[in-house]
Design a protein around this motif. Structure first.
Motif, short mmCIF file in Angstrom:
data_model
loop_
_atom_site.label_atom_id
_atom_site.label_comp_id
_atom_site.label_asym_id
_atom_site.label_seq_id
_atom_site.Cartn_x
_atom_site.Cartn_y
_atom_site.Cartn_z
N ARG A 168 -17.51 21.95 -27.85
CA ARG A 168 -18.41 21.39 -26.84
C ARG A 168 -19.87 21.51 -27.26
NH1 ARG A 168 -14.73 20.82 -22.54
NH2 ARG A 168 -13.41 22.64 -22.08
N ASP A 169 -20.18 22.48 -28.10
CA ASP A 169 -21.55 22.76 -28.53
C ASP A 169 -22.08 21.58 -29.36
OD1 ASP A 169 -23.94 23.76 -29.56
OD2 ASP A 169 -23.09 25.73 -30.01
N GLN A 170 -23.14 20.95 -28.88
CA GLN A 170 -23.71 19.80 -29.58
C GLN A 170 -24.32 20.17 -30.92
OE1 GLN A 170 -23.57 16.34 -28.49
NE2 GLN A 170 -21.93 17.47 -27.48
N ARG A 171 -24.49 21.46 -31.18
CA ARG A 171 -25.00 21.88 -32.49
C ARG A 171 -23.92 21.83 -33.56
NH1 ARG A 171 -27.22 27.66 -30.84
NH2 ARG A 171 -25.15 27.58 -29.85
N SER A 172 -22.66 21.67 -33.17
CA SER A 172 -21.57 21.60 -34.14
C SER A 172 -21.62 20.27 -34.88
CB SER A 172 -20.21 21.76 -33.44
OG SER A 172 -20.06 23.06 -32.91
N ASP A 173 -21.88 20.33 -36.19
CA ASP A 173 -21.92 19.09 -36.97
C ASP A 173 -20.50 18.61 -37.26
OD1 ASP A 173 -20.96 20.73 -39.02
OD2 ASP A 173 -22.87 20.84 -40.07
N GLY A 228 -17.42 14.79 -25.51
CA GLY A 228 -18.07 13.59 -26.03
C GLY A 228 -17.00 12.78 -26.75
N ARG A 273 -17.91 12.21 -33.30
CA ARG A 273 -18.44 13.51 -33.71
C ARG A 273 -17.80 14.01 -35.00
NH1 ARG A 273 -18.89 17.90 -29.28
NH2 ARG A 273 -20.24 18.74 -30.91
N LEU A 281 -21.85 8.32 -34.51
CA LEU A 281 -22.53 8.26 -33.22
C LEU A 281 -23.56 7.14 -33.18
CD1 LEU A 281 -23.09 12.10 -32.78
CD2 LEU A 281 -21.52 10.69 -31.46
#
Length: 206
Positions: A18-23, A196, A201, A206
């Protein structure tokens, strides 16, 4: 039947997704790690066989999963890391591919690619990251069932209650293994809180 694998480790891994920092690399890696936990739970009652292999002491016999009885099928594209994870764990398992796309306006799904080997009498492990409305999963189950599969096991990272209910009403014989059952679908049929777009992702589209 729904099986939720809700351990502290699984909850942490899902939170990392869920963490948007995860590439993309971290996202795919985490999906693969969660898949291994789901697979382990799903195969606790596996069909087994005695196989003879060559060891350092010569030929010996051991109990193993009968991989001839199984097949893994992914719903492209988000499920590709899940399928890779299954095949990394069980390199000799046979694989199939279905591409089912959801229309964002009608929320209906349609099949546009079918590379499904003969699954007559197979136990099919069907993988997809998200079980949202249940439409794509039901379509995949219908196709696989029509090809003579003995049983279908669905592995999903997250699911909505509405999607699970749809599958259970249409195909109560399917076992669903999910890492996290989320709260609901919103008016646009997206899972809340969700991840998302998992495919975007995973592959930086995106």
């Amino acid at each position: 039947m729904l099986h939720q694998i809700s351990t502290p480790l699984i909850k942490t891994l899902v939170a990392n997704l869920r963490d948007q920092r995860s590439d993309a690399l971290r996202f795919r890696h985490t999906v693969k790690e969660i898949t291994k936990h789901l697979l382990n739970s799903a195969l606790k009652s596996s069909q087994m066989k005695i196989d003879s292999i060559r060891t350092w002491r010569g030929r010996e016999s051991f109990e193993m999963i009968d991989l001839d009885a199984y097949m893994v099928v992914s719903v492209l594209r988000a499920a590709m890391p899940m399928q890779e994870s299954v095949m990394e764990t069980l390199p000799l398992i046979q694989a199939g591919f279905l591409a089912i796309q959801r229309d964002e306006k009608t929320h209906k799904s349609h099949l546009y690619y079918d590379r499904l080997p003969d699954c007559q009498e197979k136990i099919v492990i069907l993988v997809d990251v998200m079980l949202a409305t249940g439409g794509s999963l039901c379509d995949a189950v219908e196709i696989i069932t029509s090809r003579g599969a003995q049983k279908i096991i669905s592995l999903n990272v997250i699911a909505s209650p509405e999607g699970v209910e749809q599958v259970e009403q249409s195909y109560p014989e399917v076992d669903i293994y999910v890492a996290q059952l989320d709260e609901k679908l919103n008016e646009d049929k997206f899972i809340i809180p969700g991840l998302g777009d998992a495919g975007d992702r995973e592959y930086n589209t995106l």
